[in-house]
Design a protein around this motif. Structure first.
Motif, PDB file in Angstrom:
ATOM      1  N   VAL A 150    -103.337 -34.513  57.363  1.00 52.66           N
ATOM      2  CA  VAL A 150    -103.095 -34.011  58.711  1.00 52.66           C
ATOM      3  C   VAL A 150    -101.681 -34.430  59.107  1.00 52.66           C
ATOM      4  CG1 VAL A 150    -103.787 -34.105  61.137  1.00 52.66           C
ATOM      5  CG2 VAL A 150    -105.539 -34.147  59.345  1.00 52.66           C
ATOM      6  N   GLY A 151    -100.927 -33.506  59.691  1.00 50.00           N
ATOM      7  CA  GLY A 151     -99.543 -33.812  60.056  1.00 50.00           C
ATOM      8  C   GLY A 151     -98.635 -33.642  58.856  1.00 50.00           C
ATOM      9  N   LYS A 152     -97.679 -34.552  58.694  1.00 46.50           N
ATOM     10  CA  LYS A 152     -96.679 -34.368  57.637  1.00 46.50           C
ATOM     11  C   LYS A 152     -97.030 -35.095  56.334  1.00 46.50           C
ATOM     12  CE  LYS A 152     -93.464 -38.012  59.173  1.00 46.50           C
ATOM     13  NZ  LYS A 152     -92.062 -38.317  59.497  1.00 46.50           N
ATOM     14  N   ILE A 153     -98.267 -35.547  56.185  1.00 42.62           N
ATOM     15  CA  ILE A 153     -98.675 -36.229  54.951  1.00 42.62           C
ATOM     16  C   ILE A 153     -98.436 -35.352  53.729  1.00 42.62           C
ATOM     17  CG2 ILE A 153    -100.635 -37.161  53.665  1.00 42.62           C
ATOM     18  CD1 ILE A 153     -99.686 -39.038  55.863  1.00 42.62           C
ATOM     19  N   ASN A 154     -98.807 -34.079  53.823  1.00 45.42           N
ATOM     20  CA  ASN A 154     -98.637 -33.185  52.679  1.00 45.42           C
ATOM     21  C   ASN A 154     -97.169 -33.079  52.274  1.00 45.42           C
ATOM     22  OD1 ASN A 154     -99.905 -31.209  50.805  1.00 45.42           O
ATOM     23  ND2 ASN A 154     -98.591 -29.753  51.876  1.00 45.42           N
ATOM     24  N   ASP A 155     -96.269 -33.022  53.265  1.00 47.51           N
ATOM     25  CA  ASP A 155     -94.835 -32.966  52.977  1.00 47.51           C
ATOM     26  C   ASP A 155     -94.355 -34.267  52.341  1.00 47.51           C
ATOM     27  OD1 ASP A 155     -94.624 -30.426  54.008  1.00 47.51           O
ATOM     28  OD2 ASP A 155     -93.880 -31.068  55.958  1.00 47.51           O
ATOM     29  N   ILE A 156     -94.805 -35.386  52.857  1.00 46.20           N
ATOM     30  CA  ILE A 156     -94.358 -36.696  52.367  1.00 46.20           C
ATOM     31  C   ILE A 156     -94.687 -36.886  50.892  1.00 46.20           C
ATOM     32  CG2 ILE A 156     -94.763 -39.194  52.573  1.00 46.20           C
ATOM     33  CD1 ILE A 156     -95.184 -38.672  55.619  1.00 46.20           C
ATOM     34  N   PHE A 157     -95.835 -36.373  50.479  1.00 47.51           N
ATOM     35  CA  PHE A 157     -96.268 -36.522  49.087  1.00 47.51           C
ATOM     36  C   PHE A 157     -95.971 -35.276  48.254  1.00 47.51           C
ATOM     37  CE2 PHE A 157     -98.509 -39.901  51.203  1.00 47.51           C
ATOM     38  CZ  PHE A 157     -98.542 -40.922  50.261  1.00 47.51           C
ATOM     39  N   GLY A 158     -95.222 -34.344  48.806  1.00 44.44           N
ATOM     40  CA  GLY A 158     -94.886 -33.139  48.064  1.00 44.44           C
ATOM     41  C   GLY A 158     -96.103 -32.396  47.569  1.00 44.44           C
ATOM     42  N   GLY A 159     -97.211 -32.498  48.313  1.00 42.55           N
ATOM     43  CA  GLY A 159     -98.454 -31.830  47.933  1.00 42.55           C
ATOM     44  C   GLY A 159     -99.240 -32.533  46.845  1.00 42.55           C
ATOM     45  N   GLU A 160     -98.698 -33.611  46.285  1.00 42.49           N
ATOM     46  CA  GLU A 160     -99.356 -34.321  45.190  1.00 42.49           C
ATOM     47  C   GLU A 160    -100.613 -35.035  45.683  1.00 42.49           C
ATOM     48  OE1 GLU A 160     -98.536 -34.668  41.770  1.00 42.49           O
ATOM     49  OE2 GLU A 160     -97.350 -32.907  42.269  1.00 42.49           O
ATOM     50  N   GLY A 161    -101.727 -34.765  45.023  1.00 40.70           N
ATOM     51  CA  GLY A 161    -102.968 -35.447  45.340  1.00 40.70           C
ATOM     52  C   GLY A 161    -103.690 -34.915  46.568  1.00 40.70           C
ATOM     53  N   ILE A 162    -103.219 -33.832  47.146  1.00 41.07           N
ATOM     54  CA  ILE A 162    -103.816 -33.287  48.371  1.00 41.07           C
ATOM     55  C   ILE A 162    -104.717 -32.100  48.020  1.00 41.07           C
ATOM     56  CG2 ILE A 162    -103.340 -32.300  50.639  1.00 41.07           C
ATOM     57  CD1 ILE A 162    -102.269 -35.155  50.297  1.00 41.07           C
ATOM     58  N   THR A 163    -105.913 -32.076  48.599  1.00 42.68           N
ATOM     59  CA  THR A 163    -106.826 -30.956  48.366  1.00 42.68           C
ATOM     60  C   THR A 163    -106.846 -29.978  49.534  1.00 42.68           C
ATOM     61  OG1 THR A 163    -108.721 -32.150  49.301  1.00 42.68           O
ATOM     62  CG2 THR A 163    -108.314 -32.393  46.925  1.00 42.68           C
ATOM     63  N   GLU A 164    -106.444 -30.433  50.727  1.00 40.29           N
ATOM     64  CA  GLU A 164    -106.519 -29.589  51.920  1.00 40.29           C
ATOM     65  C   GLU A 164    -105.511 -30.138  52.925  1.00 40.29           C
ATOM     66  OE1 GLU A 164    -110.120 -28.234  54.970  1.00 40.29           O
ATOM     67  OE2 GLU A 164    -110.559 -29.365  53.150  1.00 40.29           O
ATOM     68  N   ALA A 165    -104.708 -29.275  53.553  1.00 36.83           N
ATOM     69  CA  ALA A 165    -103.639 -29.750  54.428  1.00 36.83           C
ATOM     70  C   ALA A 165    -103.643 -29.013  55.765  1.00 36.83           C
ATOM     71  CB  ALA A 165    -102.282 -29.580  53.743  1.00 36.83           C
ATOM     72  N   TYR A 166    -103.400 -29.781  56.831  1.00 36.40           N
ATOM     73  CA  TYR A 166    -103.300 -29.228  58.179  1.00 36.40           C
ATOM     74  C   TYR A 166    -102.008 -29.718  58.817  1.00 36.40           C
ATOM     75  CZ  TYR A 166    -108.251 -28.224  57.592  1.00 36.40           C
ATOM     76  OH  TYR A 166    -109.445 -27.757  57.114  1.00 36.40           O
ATOM     77  N   LYS A 167    -101.191 -28.778  59.306  1.00 37.20           N
ATOM     78  CA  LYS A 167     -99.987 -29.146  60.050  1.00 37.20           C
ATOM     79  C   LYS A 167    -100.350 -29.403  61.501  1.00 37.20           C
ATOM     80  CE  LYS A 167     -96.230 -27.097  57.408  1.00 37.20           C
ATOM     81  NZ  LYS A 167     -94.998 -26.268  57.488  1.00 37.20           N
ATOM     82  N   SER A 168     -99.545 -30.238  62.158  1.00 34.48           N
ATOM     83  CA  SER A 168     -99.792 -30.558  63.567  1.00 34.48           C
ATOM     84  C   SER A 168     -98.552 -30.236  64.395  1.00 34.48           C
ATOM     85  CB  SER A 168    -100.129 -32.044  63.740  1.00 34.48           C
ATOM     86  OG  SER A 168    -101.190 -32.427  62.903  1.00 34.48           O
ATOM     87  N   LYS A 169     -98.772 -29.716  65.597  1.00 35.34           N
ATOM     88  CA  LYS A 169     -97.659 -29.441  66.504  1.00 35.34           C
ATOM     89  C   LYS A 169     -97.269 -30.675  67.306  1.00 35.34           C
ATOM     90  CE  LYS A 169     -98.662 -24.516  67.047  1.00 35.34           C
ATOM     91  NZ  LYS A 169     -98.992 -23.418  67.999  1.00 35.34           N
ATOM     92  N   SER A 170     -98.151 -31.653  67.351  1.00 41.57           N
ATOM     93  CA  SER A 170     -97.896 -32.875  68.122  1.00 41.57           C
ATOM     94  C   SER A 170     -98.843 -33.959  67.632  1.00 41.57           C
ATOM     95  CB  SER A 170     -98.133 -32.637  69.616  1.00 41.57           C
ATOM     96  OG  SER A 170     -99.513 -32.375  69.853  1.00 41.57           O
TER      97      SER A 170
END
Length: 399
Positions: free
Chosen positions: A243-263
């Motif tokens: 949730v948030g920028k976690i997916n960006d921080i890890f370059g998608g590595e190890g992530i199965t599902e991603a949600y961006k947050s506006k705040s």
């Protein structure tokens, strides 16, 4: 057997709780993000109002003016040092999941080399303006009109290891901005230009006083240099939800599902929503507004208000958790809003852990690294730590 079915890790981005022993080497002697926010509020005769963080033990980790330590915290609480070099977002998050970064990412406080700028101009067909360390909102006020009127391109950096590119959503378009950032990411893979992140900074507005950055920010981060606990969890068939920028921080590595947050408020709402859903694994949330909106802008009142908004949402998350859930609250570095400059600060971070099933509570020994989090998750789900990772689990204490 697995103790917890779901682990929720929520990162209050930049909520440091006191200077590390080597803080002076980073120009950060005496910093304390949370402590100085509490002091600022106390001096304004408006004490910081964070009752849910308080009952989890946050006031037991560092002195907070206007707030006594909690005599009977409901969960476990402790401090974590950072063993990696640096004080940036990626270093902190990667360490949480087992990676020790021994060489800090490159920074360009005086602007990027001419050779890099020339390559960017060739690709974009636009003249680069800015090319200095600056506040994102201030550089828009300074150069936004010129970018729009002349078709130039604002490139800037900060004290962090970042290259940031601004683009007006209505005139340049988000997709064009993203394409420029992808090219910049490719260029900055060269060792001599290798920044941790290239960040697309879209904005709207046509003139000074109207410019406003939008939620379509996108980070193009380096991928982790090794396998993390997230990879191990995903490979074991577990859910790894960002949730948030976690997916960006890890370059998608190890992530199965991603949600961006506006705040950060929306990030908490998404996390609460996920708590009502069936899954098995980890939900990893980053709440960036503490850092981006208030820490870097050296705004202690804004930071305090953001903490209070978070605490209200925290009450809802606590109520949504089940017996088989574990909540861990932490941070990735500091960003003391009363410190000089606009950089992150080298600080210890909190480790607050709670589950409805806990029968005991208390203070944990200080951890020498942030990797306590990943190691605890790995042990809980009976997944071996990837080769070369660090961290010691505290799962046995979290009962």
């Amino acid at each position: 057997m697995r103790k917890y079915k779901r682990i929720f890790v929520v990162v209050l981005d930049s909520l440091g709780v006191g200077a590390m022993l080597d803080a002076a080497e980073y120009g950060d002697a005496g910093v304390n993000t949370l402590g100085h926010i509490a002091s600022y509020r106390y001096q304004k005769k408006k004490a910081l109002n964070i009752p849910n963080l308080w009952k989890l033990g946050i006031a037991n980790l560092t002195a907070l003016e206007g707030m006594e330590p909690c005599k009977s915290p409901v969960g476990y609480y402790g401090l974590m040092q950072e063993t990696s070099c640096g004080k940036d977002t990626m270093t902190g998050h990667w360490e949480m999941m087992g990676l020790n970064t021994t060489v800090p990412f490159l920074t360009f406080p005086n602007g990027f080399p001419k050779e890099l700028i020339t390559e960017l101009e060739k690709f974009t067909g636009r003249k680069i303006i800015g090319n200095k360390s600056a506040s994102g909102t201030e550089i828009l006020e300074e150069l936004g009109e010129e970018e729009i009127e002349k078709g130039h391109l604002i490139v800037y950096t900060s004290a962090d290891s970042v290259l940031q590119i601004c683009g007006n959503e209505d005139i340049m378009g988000v997709e064009t901005l993203y394409r420029y950032c992808e090219a910049a990411r490719d260029l900055t893979m060269k060792p001599e230009w290798m920044v941790g992140r290239v960040i697309a900074r879209p904005y709207v507005g046509k003139k000074k006083g109207e410019f406003k950055r939008t939620a379509n920010r996108h980070d193009y981060a380096l991928k982790p240099f090794g396998r993390t606990v997230l990879n191990a969890l995903k490979d074991a068939g577990l859910d790894v939800i960002s949730v948030g920028k976690i997916n960006d921080i890890f370059g998608g590595e190890g992530i199965t599902e991603a949600y961006k947050s506006k705040s950060s408020v929306q990030g908490m709402e998404q996390t609460i929503e996920l708590a009502s859903r069936e899954f098995e694994g980890i939900c990893f949330t980053n709440l960036v507004d503490f850092d981006a909106l208030w820490g870097h802008r050296r705004n202690p009142e804004g930071y305090a208000c953001e903490l209070e908004r978070f605490d209200e949402k925290l009450a809802l998350l606590l109520a949504a958790l089940c017996e088989e859930d574990l909540l861990i609250l932490t941070a990735d570095h500091g960003n003391d809003p009363v410190h000089t400059g606009t950089d992150h600060t080298r600080e210890k971070v909190p480790f607050l852990a709670w589950s409805p099933s806990m029968t005991r509570a208390g203070m944990l020994p200080e951890s020498p690294d942030f990797a306590r989090i990943g190691a605890t998750a790995a042990e809980n789900f009976e997944v071996p730590m990837p080769e070369g990772t660090i961290g010691n689990s505290c799962l046995e204490e979290l009962c």
